[in-house]
Design an enzyme around this catalytic site. Sequence first.
Site, PDB file in Angstrom:
ATOM      1  N   TYR A 133      36.911  12.897  18.835  1.00  0.00           N
ATOM      2  CA  TYR A 133      37.781  13.488  17.814  1.00  0.00           C
ATOM      3  C   TYR A 133      37.006  13.761  16.531  1.00  0.00           C
ATOM      4  O   TYR A 133      37.071  14.866  15.974  1.00  0.00           O
ATOM      5  CB  TYR A 133      38.964  12.553  17.537  1.00  0.00           C
ATOM      6  N   SER A 149      39.929  17.418   9.641  1.00  0.00           N
ATOM      7  CA  SER A 149      40.364  16.044   9.377  1.00  0.00           C
ATOM      8  C   SER A 149      39.292  15.340   8.562  1.00  0.00           C
ATOM      9  O   SER A 149      38.094  15.612   8.728  1.00  0.00           O
ATOM     10  CB  SER A 149      40.576  15.287  10.691  1.00  0.00           C
TER      11      SER A 149
END
Length: 264
Positions: free
Chosen positions: A162, A149
């Site tokens: 995350y 990501s």
Amino acid sequence: MTGPTPPLADRAAPLAGRTALVTGGGSGLGRAITRSLLADGARVVITGRDEATLKETASRLGPHVSHRVCDVSRPDDVGELARSLAGEEISVLVNNAGIAGPVAPLTEITPRDWDEVFDVNVRGVFLMCRAFLPAMTARGAGDIVNVASVSGKRPLARRTPYCASKMAVIGLTATLAAEAGPSGVTVNSLSPGPVSGPRMERNFRLEAERTGSTYAEAEQAFVARSALGRMVTEDEVGEAVSAMLRMRGLCGADIDLSAGMVAR
């Protein structure tokens, strides 16, 4: 080592005859990636923790999709998955399974929450690569795509587990590429930006609650960071995975797909 690049006439179905394994394949990005791989001629095995979702996706996408229940964070599950697929030549592995984790300041995140994110997002990639890479290296060919990501490469407040986990995936990818490349196996990562769908809708609701803004204001503030003024779509992510698999010289790369969101 990998063979020569096929002539253009052979590229209508670039994955024809190959079997791909997609983790987290029952919904969202995994389902979109599976659709794209099918369009390129692959057979696809999808995995996930929810058997009902996997069955529904396999039924919807057709006879060239099969499914296996597997929690990628559990070594026993991954080992059983590898044994159940011993008769299949898995030549493409897409490590897509991941969880978003908590939305909170670091000081309010529990060790259990932190570990849960890393168990799925990082340990899962490690376990899957450890299980399926040996057969690829023995054959002298294979492709691994790890879904990371852009959040692993830029600040994103209240999302430390995350973001840290996705940066770890990028580091794992670069090092594994150096290890596996000499055996003819490519390893790359794809870093999507915000993807329109339920996960981002959840984030916008939480951000609106935190700031006292409306959902629309929270969404607009986020997408305004993108050059295209929008999020990417699930189908665009699926198409990007297929495109990476066509790029035979690509190894050890991390590709941003963010509609122009600044990642660094």
